[in-house]
Motif scaffolding. Sequence first.
Motif, PDB file in Angstrom:
ATOM      1  N   ARG A 182       0.808  -1.212   0.000  1.00  0.00           N
ATOM      2  CA  ARG A 182       0.000   0.000   0.000  1.00  0.00           C
ATOM      3  C   ARG A 182       0.847   1.270   0.000  1.00  0.00           C
ATOM      4  O   ARG A 182       0.419   2.303  -0.520  1.00  0.00           O
ATOM      5  CB  ARG A 182      -0.940   0.004   1.200  1.00  0.00           C
ATOM      6  N   GLY A 183       2.040   1.194   0.573  1.00  0.00           N
ATOM      7  CA  GLY A 183       2.889   2.380   0.617  1.00  0.00           C
ATOM      8  C   GLY A 183       3.539   2.709  -0.711  1.00  0.00           C
ATOM      9  O   GLY A 183       3.826   3.886  -0.990  1.00  0.00           O
ATOM     10  N   MET A 184       3.756   1.719  -1.561  1.00  0.00           N
ATOM     11  CA  MET A 184       4.385   1.973  -2.846  1.00  0.00           C
ATOM     12  C   MET A 184       3.485   2.737  -3.807  1.00  0.00           C
ATOM     13  O   MET A 184       3.966   3.227  -4.837  1.00  0.00           O
ATOM     14  CB  MET A 184       4.802   0.645  -3.489  1.00  0.00           C
ATOM     15  N   LYS A 185       2.196   2.848  -3.502  1.00  0.00           N
ATOM     16  CA  LYS A 185       1.298   3.588  -4.384  1.00  0.00           C
ATOM     17  C   LYS A 185       1.663   5.071  -4.459  1.00  0.00           C
ATOM     18  O   LYS A 185       1.517   5.698  -5.514  1.00  0.00           O
ATOM     19  CB  LYS A 185      -0.147   3.442  -3.907  1.00  0.00           C
ATOM     20  N   ALA A 186       2.107   5.640  -3.349  1.00  0.00           N
ATOM     21  CA  ALA A 186       2.404   7.077  -3.311  1.00  0.00           C
ATOM     22  C   ALA A 186       3.878   7.381  -3.122  1.00  0.00           C
ATOM     23  O   ALA A 186       4.277   8.547  -3.196  1.00  0.00           O
ATOM     24  CB  ALA A 186       1.604   7.754  -2.190  1.00  0.00           C
ATOM     25  N   LEU A 187       4.692   6.372  -2.870  1.00  0.00           N
ATOM     26  CA  LEU A 187       6.107   6.607  -2.589  1.00  0.00           C
ATOM     27  C   LEU A 187       6.876   6.779  -3.890  1.00  0.00           C
ATOM     28  O   LEU A 187       6.990   5.859  -4.702  1.00  0.00           O
ATOM     29  CB  LEU A 187       6.682   5.435  -1.788  1.00  0.00           C
ATOM     30  N   ASP A 188       7.409   7.969  -4.091  1.00  0.00           N
ATOM     31  CA  ASP A 188       8.254   8.259  -5.247  1.00  0.00           C
ATOM     32  C   ASP A 188       9.151   9.444  -4.895  1.00  0.00           C
ATOM     33  O   ASP A 188       9.161   9.932  -3.757  1.00  0.00           O
ATOM     34  CB  ASP A 188       7.414   8.542  -6.496  1.00  0.00           C
ATOM     35  N   GLY A 189       9.910   9.907  -5.877  1.00  0.00           N
ATOM     36  CA  GLY A 189      10.802  11.023  -5.628  1.00  0.00           C
ATOM     37  C   GLY A 189      10.083  12.300  -5.259  1.00  0.00           C
ATOM     38  O   GLY A 189      10.550  13.073  -4.413  1.00  0.00           O
ATOM     39  N   TYR A 190       8.932  12.545  -5.872  1.00  0.00           N
ATOM     40  CA  TYR A 190       8.157  13.755  -5.557  1.00  0.00           C
ATOM     41  C   TYR A 190       7.665  13.706  -4.106  1.00  0.00           C
ATOM     42  O   TYR A 190       7.683  14.715  -3.402  1.00  0.00           O
ATOM     43  CB  TYR A 190       6.967  13.855  -6.511  1.00  0.00           C
ATOM     44  N   PHE A 191       7.229  12.531  -3.661  1.00  0.00           N
ATOM     45  CA  PHE A 191       6.716  12.397  -2.302  1.00  0.00           C
ATOM     46  C   PHE A 191       7.798  12.671  -1.269  1.00  0.00           C
ATOM     47  O   PHE A 191       7.519  13.228  -0.201  1.00  0.00           O
ATOM     48  CB  PHE A 191       6.154  10.983  -2.123  1.00  0.00           C
ATOM     49  N   LEU A 192       9.053  12.310  -1.566  1.00  0.00           N
ATOM     50  CA  LEU A 192      10.137  12.483  -0.616  1.00  0.00           C
ATOM     51  C   LEU A 192      10.741  13.877  -0.640  1.00  0.00           C
ATOM     52  O   LEU A 192      11.493  14.231   0.283  1.00  0.00           O
ATOM     53  CB  LEU A 192      11.244  11.455  -0.896  1.00  0.00           C
ATOM     54  N   THR A 193      10.428  14.677  -1.628  1.00  0.00           N
ATOM     55  CA  THR A 193      11.081  15.987  -1.777  1.00  0.00           C
ATOM     56  C   THR A 193      10.109  17.160  -1.692  1.00  0.00           C
ATOM     57  O   THR A 193      10.519  18.298  -1.945  1.00  0.00           O
ATOM     58  CB  THR A 193      11.828  16.050  -3.116  1.00  0.00           C
ATOM     59  N   HIS A 194       8.857  16.920  -1.354  1.00  0.00           N
ATOM     60  CA  HIS A 194       7.876  17.997  -1.251  1.00  0.00           C
ATOM     61  C   HIS A 194       7.108  17.870   0.060  1.00  0.00           C
ATOM     62  O   HIS A 194       7.021  16.787   0.654  1.00  0.00           O
ATOM     63  CB  HIS A 194       6.887  17.963  -2.424  1.00  0.00           C
ATOM     64  N   SER A 195       6.561  19.005   0.483  1.00  0.00           N
ATOM     65  CA  SER A 195       5.775  19.048   1.717  1.00  0.00           C
ATOM     66  C   SER A 195       4.289  19.117   1.366  1.00  0.00           C
ATOM     67  O   SER A 195       3.900  19.018   0.204  1.00  0.00           O
ATOM     68  CB  SER A 195       6.195  20.249   2.560  1.00  0.00           C
ATOM     69  N   MET A 196       3.486  19.310   2.383  1.00  0.00           N
ATOM     70  CA  MET A 196       2.042  19.417   2.192  1.00  0.00           C
ATOM     71  C   MET A 196       1.581  20.867   2.101  1.00  0.00           C
ATOM     72  O   MET A 196       0.372  21.143   2.205  1.00  0.00           O
ATOM     73  CB  MET A 196       1.315  18.733   3.355  1.00  0.00           C
ATOM     74  N   ALA A 197       2.483  21.784   1.906  1.00  0.00           N
ATOM     75  CA  ALA A 197       2.121  23.199   1.824  1.00  0.00           C
ATOM     76  C   ALA A 197       1.222  23.445   0.614  1.00  0.00           C
ATOM     77  O   ALA A 197       1.592  23.147  -0.525  1.00  0.00           O
ATOM     78  CB  ALA A 197       3.380  24.057   1.731  1.00  0.00           C
ATOM     79  N   GLY A 198       0.036  24.004   0.870  1.00  0.00           N
ATOM     80  CA  GLY A 198      -0.899  24.342  -0.188  1.00  0.00           C
ATOM     81  C   GLY A 198      -1.653  23.168  -0.773  1.00  0.00           C
ATOM     82  O   GLY A 198      -2.381  23.345  -1.763  1.00  0.00           O
ATOM     83  N   VAL A 199      -1.515  21.990  -0.221  1.00  0.00           N
ATOM     84  CA  VAL A 199      -2.202  20.796  -0.739  1.00  0.00           C
ATOM     85  C   VAL A 199      -3.305  20.417   0.245  1.00  0.00           C
ATOM     86  O   VAL A 199      -3.014  20.103   1.404  1.00  0.00           O
ATOM     87  CB  VAL A 199      -1.224  19.621  -0.920  1.00  0.00           C
ATOM     88  N   PRO A 200      -4.561  20.431  -0.169  1.00  0.00           N
ATOM     89  CA  PRO A 200      -5.628  19.964   0.721  1.00  0.00           C
ATOM     90  C   PRO A 200      -5.440  18.494   1.069  1.00  0.00           C
ATOM     91  O   PRO A 200      -5.005  17.692   0.232  1.00  0.00           O
ATOM     92  CB  PRO A 200      -6.898  20.194  -0.105  1.00  0.00           C
ATOM     93  N   GLY A 201      -5.767  18.151   2.296  1.00  0.00           N
ATOM     94  CA  GLY A 201      -5.523  16.788   2.754  1.00  0.00           C
ATOM     95  C   GLY A 201      -6.292  15.734   2.009  1.00  0.00           C
ATOM     96  O   GLY A 201      -5.842  14.589   1.913  1.00  0.00           O
ATOM     97  N   PHE A 202      -7.453  16.073   1.471  1.00  0.00           N
ATOM     98  CA  PHE A 202      -8.287  15.078   0.797  1.00  0.00           C
ATOM     99  C   PHE A 202      -7.957  14.934  -0.681  1.00  0.00           C
ATOM    100  O   PHE A 202      -8.588  14.127  -1.377  1.00  0.00           O
ATOM    101  CB  PHE A 202      -9.767  15.444   0.966  1.00  0.00           C
ATOM    102  N   GLU A 203      -7.002  15.700  -1.206  1.00  0.00           N
ATOM    103  CA  GLU A 203      -6.639  15.636  -2.615  1.00  0.00           C
ATOM    104  C   GLU A 203      -5.277  14.969  -2.791  1.00  0.00           C
ATOM    105  O   GLU A 203      -4.454  14.981  -1.878  1.00  0.00           O
ATOM    106  CB  GLU A 203      -6.598  17.042  -3.224  1.00  0.00           C
ATOM    107  N   PRO A 204      -5.025  14.361  -3.947  1.00  0.00           N
ATOM    108  CA  PRO A 204      -3.717  13.763  -4.191  1.00  0.00           C
ATOM    109  C   PRO A 204      -2.628  14.825  -4.256  1.00  0.00           C
ATOM    110  O   PRO A 204      -2.889  16.007  -4.465  1.00  0.00           O
ATOM    111  CB  PRO A 204      -3.897  13.058  -5.546  1.00  0.00           C
TER     112      PRO A 204
END
Length: 359
Positions: free
Chosen positions: A113-135
């Motif tokens: 289940r973790g490999m679905k979202a784990l990539d380079g973008y996920f490790l190098t960006h924060s949640m700033a400006g991203v609503p929690g319910f959106e990808p």
Amino acid sequence: MSHATVKDTRTDAPAPRRKNTLSRRGLPRWAQPAFAIVSVALGCGIGMAAGWESRVQWGLISALLFVAISYTTTSAVENRRQARDRLATSVVWVCFVLAVVPLLSLIWVTVSRGMKALDGYFLTHSMAGVPGFEPGGGVYHALIGTLEQVGLATLISVPIGLLTAVYLVEYGKGNLARAVTFFVDVMTGIPSIVAGLFILSIMLLAGWSPSGFMGSLALTILMIPVVVRSTEEMLKLVPNELREASLALGVPKWRTITKVVIPTAVGGISTGVMLAVARIAGETAPIMLLVFGSQLINTNPFEGAQSSLPFYIWEQYRVGSEASYDRAWAAALVLIAFVMILNLVARGIARWKAPKTGR
């Protein structure tokens, strides 16, 4: 003459054959795997016939059948003593499987289940400006917070724990040493929420604001007793002959400790420190109380709220959307990888610094 004849006759007569107890029937080596296969088949069949949907029930029935079949068959083919030995062996194997299966299941679910979202973008960006319910979004801010908070806790707790262990092993005698040992044992079982509340009360009395450093202080309280206990046991394993030889050469005791005792036990000490770091890396309660969490990247642990991997997992799971669940599982996979790397480093250091034999 007749006496000699009788003596020769007795000597030449064949001795009575004794029953060889070691040549009894025995089960082949493939018997245990065969018992396991039959037990699993019977357990699954009983579970399906009974209409049980839980695979856990199937596994428990299979385990009981494995123990029963092993004991019964061994009693019939070999003897009761071998049957009791096979019973103990079967119970050990069943307990081993019951301990390993949940661990493997946890790792499998986390990785899948973790490999679905784990990539380079996920490790190098924060949640700033991203609503929690959106990808979208990432875990970079939480990863930075975990590294800084755990790093500060390690810098504070390792010297204190090391010096405390040295005192208990090399100098400690009387009531003071017993009191220190008692409080170290008590601190080992302190819940993390209690450590967080203790630092929170100090923070409120002093008028300090939430920060990563406040969380590090709570993690320090949890880490110190682990470091003390592991270091103490490693120092006790150092042979007294090494201390006596150094002291006999006129070396002061403090120099003997720093140049002989600690270098000899540095492999085990490093392993204990790494395990203590892995223990505090997953704490959530002190971070919730003292750090407050943040969606932004904050590289200053002494000012402003921060996030951490455990807090990020809880935060994303609380949102309740499919995208937040994926981020939570991906962060859990990152945290498991972080702890696994620490354990591998600890094993490597222990093997590297282990005393060489065969010389």
